[in-house]
Design an enzyme around this catalytic site. Structure first.
Site, PDB file in Angstrom:
ATOM      1  N   HIS A   1     -20.976 -68.992 171.655  1.00 54.28           N
ATOM      2  CA  HIS A   1     -21.403 -67.725 172.255  1.00 54.28           C
ATOM      3  C   HIS A   1     -22.894 -67.696 172.579  1.00 54.28           C
ATOM      4  CE1 HIS A   1     -17.773 -65.334 170.430  1.00 54.28           C
ATOM      5  NE2 HIS A   1     -17.400 -66.337 171.214  1.00 54.28           N
TER       6      HIS A   1
ATOM      7  N   HIS B   1      -7.947 -70.151 176.228  1.00 53.51           N
ATOM      8  CA  HIS B   1      -8.415 -69.010 177.027  1.00 53.51           C
ATOM      9  C   HIS B   1      -9.389 -69.463 178.101  1.00 53.51           C
ATOM     10  CE1 HIS B   1     -12.398 -68.286 175.024  1.00 53.51           C
ATOM     11  NE2 HIS B   1     -11.791 -68.638 173.917  1.00 53.51           N
TER      12      HIS B   1
ATOM     13  N   GLU C   1      -9.674 -63.261 176.321  1.00 54.71           N
ATOM     14  CA  GLU C   1      -9.638 -63.460 174.869  1.00 54.71           C
ATOM     15  C   GLU C   1     -10.924 -62.987 174.223  1.00 54.71           C
ATOM     16  OE1 GLU C   1     -10.320 -65.662 171.066  1.00 54.71           O
ATOM     17  OE2 GLU C   1     -11.511 -65.632 172.890  1.00 54.71           O
ATOM     18  N   GLU C   2     -12.061 -63.210 174.891  1.00 57.28           N
ATOM     19  CA  GLU C   2     -13.348 -62.968 174.260  1.00 57.28           C
ATOM     20  C   GLU C   2     -13.624 -61.494 173.965  1.00 57.28           C
ATOM     21  OE1 GLU C   2     -14.985 -65.060 172.905  1.00 57.28           O
ATOM     22  OE2 GLU C   2     -15.127 -66.954 173.991  1.00 57.28           O
TER      23      GLU C   2
ATOM     24  N   ASP D   1      -8.536 -73.521 170.475  1.00 54.41           N
ATOM     25  CA  ASP D   1      -9.713 -72.661 170.650  1.00 54.41           C
ATOM     26  C   ASP D   1     -10.699 -72.869 169.513  1.00 54.41           C
ATOM     27  OD1 ASP D   1     -11.502 -70.759 171.519  1.00 54.41           O
ATOM     28  OD2 ASP D   1     -10.349 -69.047 170.802  1.00 54.41           O
TER      29      ASP D   1
ATOM     30  N   ASP E   1     -16.199 -73.333 174.029  1.00 54.85           N
ATOM     31  CA  ASP E   1     -15.449 -72.078 173.868  1.00 54.85           C
ATOM     32  C   ASP E   1     -15.207 -71.429 175.224  1.00 54.85           C
ATOM     33  OD1 ASP E   1     -14.226 -69.889 172.709  1.00 54.85           O
ATOM     34  OD2 ASP E   1     -16.099 -68.909 172.174  1.00 54.85           O
TER      35      ASP E   1
END
Length: 487
Positions: free
Chosen positions: A426, A281, A327-328, A355, A293
């Protein structure tokens, strides 16, 4: 430039060639050790993956769906594929547009007990903001969603603080529901807000954001993550009596924005209609620069396409790379791809999603029908020098390829070491310096070889059994949650 394994180590692993095919099938013996040497050697020594990751993270930065950064990443990816001589096109996707705004929180002083304490927090993706002046309420601590309902009227008018004990990557799935569902569960009981201890395996007072969602018909209350250290502070203070917190969030959701999945492919020489899909992603959260990520996954699949495009002859089947958008915080890109390509999903012979960060490769996992391991296992010997030449337990999968489940597309996973992935996941700390160039090169090498094997072996993976009727739903864990490599 990555430091690479000595090529001699790789070549030694190639001396044990896969079993020879029967004489009657000499024209279809499958992948050759010579190709393994070329793919693996180039991935380890040329350093393109890490250099490209630097372009994406340092050059573009955060890439939340609908943002200028996301649009810049789409155009960067398209230019990069074109420069590599790989056919590329854009497929439109409507994506949500959520913006963070200002955010702050503090524990208000309590006469005779403690002074004011600022809290390190971040709004959770999709949260509503607080009133302009913020909100102030007592905090009530819980350890599970069920505990909220059990407390009854004690929750009314409070900010529910979801505490937990995540210590390792395998705990992520256990506690992720507190983040995704906590606000609505709290609101049902009359709460005015929610704080969630960051889902992290390490912390330097760094909050970790992530997606949350509201249930239909339930009041929407603001929700934020709080750093591990400040979660511990709240816990200690609550032991001694009531604690009030002031929370201010300026986040809001804007109208959906236009964006794109970036699709590229290396056309197969014999069976171009059969597709091996490689996904990652392109979007990231709006904090940090999305290096693990999922910048690492993006650059691994892009480098695989570049290396395969140089092969003469090309692989037997088509290898298609999809850089999914959103995607997130929505999975719109994965769903859009499945819808746009519904007519050809029967010809998708494998799908693989990267991922789980840029750690070193550990091995290969499958989600396929009986006989799948027997097809793949003999061709993993070239990866033994990388420590990845084995089949691993558990099923392969991924959020963006999950919409392919109803079509019974076999899934393959090149598992990487994600044991420290949630240290920075994140958070503001997910930056280029956290990715080891050598590990990234080795995982790129493993992915390139496995992708070639899937595209070149004479047979294809047996399709998994038909899923139950509820399987097409998005995973219960939040979108963007990788499967830890060492559960």
């Amino acid at each position: 430039m990555p430091s690479a394994l000595p090529l001699s180590a790789v070549l030694l692993s190639l001396l044990t060639a896969p079993p020879k095919a029967p004489a009657a099938a000499t024209k279809d013996v499958g992948p050759s050790p010579q190709v393994a040497e070329r793919l693996i050697g180039a991935a380890l020594t040329e350093g393109h993956a890490y250099a490209r990751l630097a372009e994406l993270t340092d050059g573009i930065g955060p890439r939340l769906s609908g943002s200028e950064g996301a649009e810049a990443a789409v155009q960067w990816a398209k230019r990069s594929f074109e420069a590599d001589g790989v056919k590329v096109w854009l497929e439109p996707v409507k994506v949500p547009r959520w913006v963070r705004g200002e955010e702050s929180a503090r524990v208000l002083a309590s006469a005779g007990r403690f002074r004011e304490h600022p809290l390190s927090i971040m709004a959770l993706g999709g949260s509503v903001g607080t009133p302009a002046g913020g909100l102030t309420a007592e905090v009530i601590e819980v350890r599970s969603l069920d505990e909220v309902a059990a407390l009854g009227d004690k929750v009314k008018g409070k900010i529910v603080f979801f505490n937990h004990a995540m210590a390792e990557a395998a705990d992520y799935g256990k506690y992720a529901g507190l983040r995704t569902r906590g606000a609505s569960v709290a609101a049902k009981a009359g709460a005015v807000g929610a704080l969630v201890r960051s889902l992290a395996t390490a912390s330097l007072r760094s909050p970790h954001t992530g997606a949350m969602r509201y249930e239909d018909g339930v009041a929407q209350v603001p929700s934020a993550s709080v750093s591990v250290e400040d979660a511990e502070l709240l816990h200690r203070l609550l032991v001694g009596g009531p604690v009030k917190v002031e929370l201010k969030l300026g986040c809001k959701t804007l109208p959906d924005a236009d964006s794109f999945n970036v699709v590229a492919e290396v056309k197969g020489r014999e069976k171009p209609q059969e597709v091996v899909l490689l996904g990652a992603h392109l979007d990231s959260w709006d904090v940090g620069t999305g290096a693990h990520d999922d910048g690492a996954g993006v650059t691994m699949v892009m480098e695989t396409a570049r290396l395969l495009a140089k092969l003469k002859p090309a692989p037997r089947r088509t290898v298609r790379v999809v850089l999914f958008m959103n995607e997130e915080n929505g999975l719109r890109g994965g769903k859009a791809y499945a819808e746009a390509h519904a007519a050809e999903l029967a010809n998708h012979v494998a799908a693989l999603e990267m991922d789980s960060g840029g750690g070193k490769p550990l091995g290969v996992a499958l989600r396929a029908g009986p006989g799948g391991e027997e097809l793949v296992r003999p061709w993993l010997r070239p990866l033994e020098a990388l420590g990845a030449g084995k089949m691993l337990p558990g099923e392969a999968g991924g959020a963006d390829i999950s919409p392919l489940i109803p079509a019974r597309v076999p899934f393959v996973g090149v598992r990487v070491d994600s044991s420290r992935y949630f240290d920075v996941h994140h958070s503001h700390a997910d930056t280029l310096d956290k990715v080891d160039p050598k590990d990234l090169a080795q995982s790129t090498a493993a992915l390139a070889w496995v992708s070639y094997v899937l595209a070149e072996v004479p047979g294809v993976l047996p399709r998994p059994e038909a899923p139950p009727s509820e399987a097409p739903k998005a995973p219960a864990a939040p979108v963007g949650a990788p499967k830890p490599s060492a559960p």
